[in-house]
Design an enzyme around this catalytic site. Structure first.
Site, short mmCIF file in Angstrom:
data_model
loop_
_atom_site.label_atom_id
_atom_site.label_comp_id
_atom_site.label_asym_id
_atom_site.label_seq_id
_atom_site.Cartn_x
_atom_site.Cartn_y
_atom_site.Cartn_z
N ASN A 9 -0.11 2.69 1.48
CA ASN A 9 1.21 2.66 0.86
C ASN A 9 1.40 1.26 0.32
O ASN A 9 1.66 0.33 1.08
CB ASN A 9 2.28 3.00 1.91
CG ASN A 9 3.69 2.84 1.35
OD1 ASN A 9 3.87 2.70 0.15
ND2 ASN A 9 4.68 2.84 2.23
N GLU A 95 12.04 2.79 4.32
CA GLU A 95 12.61 1.82 3.37
C GLU A 95 13.50 2.52 2.35
O GLU A 95 14.52 1.98 1.92
CB GLU A 95 11.47 1.03 2.69
CG GLU A 95 10.85 0.03 3.67
CD GLU A 95 9.37 -0.23 3.47
OE1 GLU A 95 8.83 0.04 2.39
OE2 GLU A 95 8.74 -0.72 4.43
N GLU A 165 6.47 7.33 11.56
CA GLU A 165 6.43 5.87 11.43
C GLU A 165 7.61 5.25 12.17
O GLU A 165 8.73 5.21 11.64
CB GLU A 165 6.52 5.47 9.95
CG GLU A 165 5.39 5.99 9.11
CD GLU A 165 5.21 5.15 7.85
OE1 GLU A 165 4.12 4.62 7.66
OE2 GLU A 165 6.17 4.99 7.08
P1 PGA Z 1 2.62 -1.29 7.56
O1 PGA Z 1 3.50 -0.23 6.72
O2 PGA Z 1 1.26 -0.66 7.73
O3 PGA Z 1 2.59 -2.52 6.71
O4 PGA Z 1 3.30 -1.48 8.87
C1 PGA Z 1 3.43 1.14 6.97
C2 PGA Z 1 4.35 1.90 6.04
O5 PGA Z 1 5.44 1.42 5.74
O6 PGA Z 1 4.01 3.01 5.58
#
Ligand code: PGA
Length: 246
Positions: A9, A95, A165
């Site tokens: 991502n 987010e 997540e």
């Molecule tokens: P990260 O992000 O691996 O940088 O913790 C994961 C995500 O937001 O999908």
């Protein structure tokens, strides 16, 4: 046996030229493997160019809008993504929920529209640190799933990937232990069994996301219910992206 699905991502990182260089360089090093779906969810503006250079990895989208067309300034429709051969679209990332105030109703509309168009939503769920510390993770995640999958039938749900997540583990370097991730993901699988039956629950792909790196991905994927990872930071550097797939 379930496949594995590892998707980077990229969030709002890189420019188009950096991205083309990256994909050109790694794509030939990713062996096509029928048991592994490997991809990167990239900024929308890069999808067109990257789809032309990616042969072994899937170029996925990070978001979409659910209406086919119309006066929705700044949005990207599913037909636009479909024309570029996008198969996977990340939906409901924390987010998007926190910063852009996407609610479960909007996320549900996106999930339904993607399924109707034959694309696969990677539906994200996960709890804040506060919820985690109060021991209410499962209640929170179940509520998200039931709202986000509202009116999605057992037939339609076959085309959904889930990404768990925990927000407190995203970009923080604080990875949930493989045991914590396994427990919640097993809970998600059981909940999906109660919604859609055991057969679907046995087949649905569920990823873990949150500070996954080449150094810790092996023990995460060794858990019986975890079928892959959604990876932010560690997917931005070539060696590290390739390290995730090894
Ligand atoms: P990260 O992000 O691996 O940088 O913790 C994961 C995500 O937001 O999908």
């Amino acid at each position: 046996m379930r496949k594995q699905i590892i998707i980077g991502n990229w969030k709002m990182f890189k420019t188009n030229s950096n991205a083309i260089e990256f994909v050109k360089s790694i794509d030939s090093q990713v062996e096509s493997n029928s048991n592994l779906i490997a991809g990167i969810a990239v900024p929308t503006i890069m999808i067109s160019d990257l789809s032309k250079v990616a042969k072994n990895i899937k170029i996925a989208a990070q978001n979409c809008y659910f209406e086919k067309e119309g006066a929705f300034t700044g949005e990207t429709s599913i037909p636009m993504l479909k024309e570029l051969n996008v198969e996977y679209v990340v939906i409901g990332h924390s987010e998007r929920r926190d910063i852009f105030k996407e609610d479960d109703r909007l996320i549900n509309n996106k999930v339904k529209a993607l399924i109707a168009a034959g694309l696969t939503p990677i539906l994200c769920c996960g709890e804040s640190l506060e919820i985690y510390e109060s021991g209410k993770t499962m209640d929170h995640v179940k509520k998200q799933l039931s709202d986000d999958l509202k009116e999605v039938s057992s037939d339609q749900v076959k085309n959904v990937v889930i990404a768990y997540e925990p927000i407190w583990a995203i970009g923080t370097g604080k990875v949930a232990t493989p045991e914590i991730a396994q427990d919640v993901i097993k809970g998600i699988r059981d909940y999906l069994a109660s919604m859609y039956g055991q057969e679907f629950a046995n087949e649905v792909l569920i990823q873990y996301g949150g500070s996954v790196k080449p150094e810790n991905i092996k023990e995460i994927l060794a858990q019986p219910d975890i079928d892959g990872a959604l990876v932010g930071g560690a997917s931005l550097v070539e060696d590290s992206y390739l390290g995730l797939l090894k």
